[in-house]
Design an enzyme around this catalytic site. Structure first.
Site, PDB file in Angstrom:
ATOM      1  N   HIS A   1      46.464  31.371 -37.060  1.00 43.54           N
ATOM      2  CA  HIS A   1      47.796  31.721 -37.555  1.00 43.54           C
ATOM      3  C   HIS A   1      48.503  32.536 -36.495  1.00 43.54           C
ATOM      4  CE1 HIS A   1      46.640  35.891 -38.587  1.00 43.54           C
ATOM      5  NE2 HIS A   1      45.587  35.417 -39.199  1.00 43.54           N
TER       6      HIS A   1
ATOM      7  N   HIS B   1      41.938  43.758 -34.970  1.00 48.09           N
ATOM      8  CA  HIS B   1      42.626  43.836 -33.684  1.00 48.09           C
ATOM      9  C   HIS B   1      42.909  45.275 -33.293  1.00 48.09           C
ATOM     10  CE1 HIS B   1      46.075  44.123 -36.413  1.00 48.09           C
ATOM     11  NE2 HIS B   1      46.874  44.419 -35.393  1.00 48.09           N
TER      12      HIS B   1
ATOM     13  N   GLU C   1      51.586  50.964 -35.486  1.00 46.38           N
ATOM     14  CA  GLU C   1      51.994  50.313 -36.720  1.00 46.38           C
ATOM     15  C   GLU C   1      51.986  51.300 -37.891  1.00 46.38           C
ATOM     16  OE1 GLU C   1      49.196  47.177 -37.287  1.00 46.38           O
ATOM     17  OE2 GLU C   1      49.559  46.277 -35.330  1.00 46.38           O
TER      18      GLU C   1
ATOM     19  N   TYR D   1      48.280  43.883 -50.616  1.00 48.90           N
ATOM     20  CA  TYR D   1      48.322  43.398 -49.236  1.00 48.90           C
ATOM     21  C   TYR D   1      47.093  42.544 -48.967  1.00 48.90           C
ATOM     22  CZ  TYR D   1      48.492  43.548 -44.117  1.00 48.90           C
ATOM     23  OH  TYR D   1      48.517  43.217 -42.782  1.00 48.90           O
TER      24      TYR D   1
ATOM     25  N   HIS E   1      48.316  53.023 -38.088  1.00 51.31           N
ATOM     26  CA  HIS E   1      47.343  52.616 -37.077  1.00 51.31           C
ATOM     27  C   HIS E   1      48.029  52.737 -35.725  1.00 51.31           C
ATOM     28  CE1 HIS E   1      45.903  49.915 -40.583  1.00 51.31           C
ATOM     29  NE2 HIS E   1      45.225  51.057 -40.594  1.00 51.31           N
TER      30      HIS E   1
ATOM     31  N   HIS F   1      41.607  48.153 -36.238  1.00 57.58           N
ATOM     32  CA  HIS F   1      41.822  48.017 -37.674  1.00 57.58           C
ATOM     33  C   HIS F   1      41.808  46.542 -38.028  1.00 57.58           C
ATOM     34  CE1 HIS F   1      45.771  47.902 -35.753  1.00 57.58           C
ATOM     35  NE2 HIS F   1      46.228  47.214 -36.784  1.00 57.58           N
TER      36      HIS F   1
END
Length: 440
Positions: A297, A340, A346, A355, A371, A377
């Site tokens: 994705h 990642h 973020e 979520y 993050h 994370h």
């Protein structure tokens, strides 16, 4: 194009359609001058005033300014004095506590125990940069249970991207009236005066205060001419005005400080206006998502609604990205957000639902997470286990709306953010318990 939407009071509110467009609107026919901005004698004895949101010499595509035609000059007021409210609203430089690489998460805040309006109910989690340098952002949450009565506010430090999470906002501005509900956003330009009422009695939501370049729609690149956010879905108010000769407290935020003065009239006395600087509302459900129809994705950048650029192309002062309902169809693909580490930092919030990277709980509507640069994370253990074992077939992620303020700058938390009981001190534990791989 003019559109109509219902308001809390049941009447139809009118809006103008088109992000970045040049609008003209008048509450009284003949109030707008024709063929000039500042005639010698404006109609009806009005006063012409230009509100500049960019330097006079900014390139035409980036120039933001509007001409307002009002009952009195907005300069008609006394000196500002320090304002003692908004006790938890902080600004850069963010140096109350040392910056931390630790991942952070907060539970939703409780409702106030005493009457608290939109301004005094603002609390800052973290931020970067400094309004005096016109660079960086701040991430806030508002929790309010009272209308702004007899008062107005404007922010000289930056524009405000406002995201209701619980409860609607009825917003009077110098440009007219807007109503914004959870699932919509309100973009309030720097310097525009506004007043917030709460049709539902209380309201909670998130705010990105942008000190840098104004938000704009991102380039679509290879995506082409459609999808993502469309200009036509951003709605600006039509002219409406108050003719009230009553004292009004006007509060401004200036280089991180708060100042107050009193007008002897309503500051919302603009009878007509035209230009390119205006508040906007946007229904996030109109965002046209794109994604993979084969394998893997794409990066979350495909979900960017608005961006505040820097001098480094593709590296934003702030990207506002959303994670809305969408179809997932990719073959042989780990579908939630992957593990990642990111050079960008973020800050995330959740408007409603769950979520898709945190199905194990703890990230609740009205809560937040942070993050920072290069902090690892990704999905929690429950999400990972399900995503690696589930039968892959077309699946609709539904009844959810999360968002992210992503920035090239590290977010520095406030003292409140690291000391509040809402801080989840056990957040790191969501990544414990993963089984070791066995290549042998």
């Amino acid at each position: 194009m003019s559109v109509q939407t219902p308001s809390a009071a049941g009447e139809e509110l009118h809006y103008l359609s088109g992000f970045g467009a040049a609008f003209e609107t008048e509450a009284v026919a003949g109030a707008l001058p024709v063929g000039r901005n500042s005639p010698q004698q404006p109609a009806f004895g009005l006063y012409a005033e230009q509100l500049s949101g960019s330097a006079f010499t900014a390139p035409r595509l980036e120039n933001r300014r509007s001409w307002l035609y009002r009952l009195r000059p907005s300069a008609q007021h006394g000196a500002f004095q320090p304002y003692g409210g908004a006790p938890q609203w902080r600004s850069g430089p963010f140096d109350e506590v040392p910056p931390s690489p630790n991942r952070m998460r907060w539970s939703p805040l409780d409702w106030p125990s005493r009457p608290t309006d939109f301004i005094d109910g603002m609390t800052t989690y973290a931020g970067s940069g400094d309004p005096s340098a016109q660079s960086g952002i701040a991430a806030h949450i508002y929790v309010a249970n009272a209308d702004m009565v007899g008062r107005a506010f404007y922010n000289a430090d930056g524009e405000m991207l406002i995201l209701p999470q619980d409860g609607r906002l009825d917003v009077w501005t110098e440009f007219g009236r807007l109503q914004v509900a959870p699932g919509e956003l309100l973009l309030m330009p720097r310097g525009v005066r506004f007043r917030v009422s709460l049709p539902d009695g209380q309201a909670r939501g998130y705010v990105c205060e942008n000190y840098g370049a104004h938000f704009r729609l991102p380039e679509r690149g290879p995506i082409g001419s459609n999808s993502m956010a469309s200009e036509r879905d951003f709605l600006a108010p039509v002219a409406a005005y108050e003719d009230r000769d009553e004292p009004t407290e006007v509060i401004q935020k200036f280089l991180g400080g708060f100042w107050s003065t009193t007008f002897d009239h309503s500051p919302f006395d603009v009878v007509a206006w035209h230009g390119t600087l205006t508040p906007f509302k946007y229904d996030i459900a109109r965002f046209a998502t794109v994604g993979s129809i084969s394998i893997d994705h794409p990066d979350p950048s495909i979900f960017t609604v608005l961006t505040s650029p820097t001098d480094s192309p593709g590296t934003a002062n702030c990207d506002f990205a959303i994670f809305p309902p969408r179809w997932m169809v990719a073959e042989d693909t780990f579908r939630p957000p992957w593990f990642h580490r990111n050079v960008m930092s973020e800050f995330m919030g959740l408007i409603h639902g769950e979520y898709d990277a945190k199905e194990g709980g703890g990230f609740d509507p009205g809560g937040a997470s942070l993050h920072n640069c290069m902090s690892g994370h990704g999905p929690d253990q429950a999400t990972y286990e399900r995503a690696t074992t589930v039968e892959l077939k077309p699946h609709k992620i539904d009844k959810t709306l999360a968002f992210m303020f992503e920035s090239r700058f590290v977010f520095r938390p406030t003292r409140w953010a690291v000391e509040t009981p809402a801080m989840q001190l056990d957040y790191d534990e969501v990544w414990t318990g993963f089984a070791k791989g066995s290549p042998k």
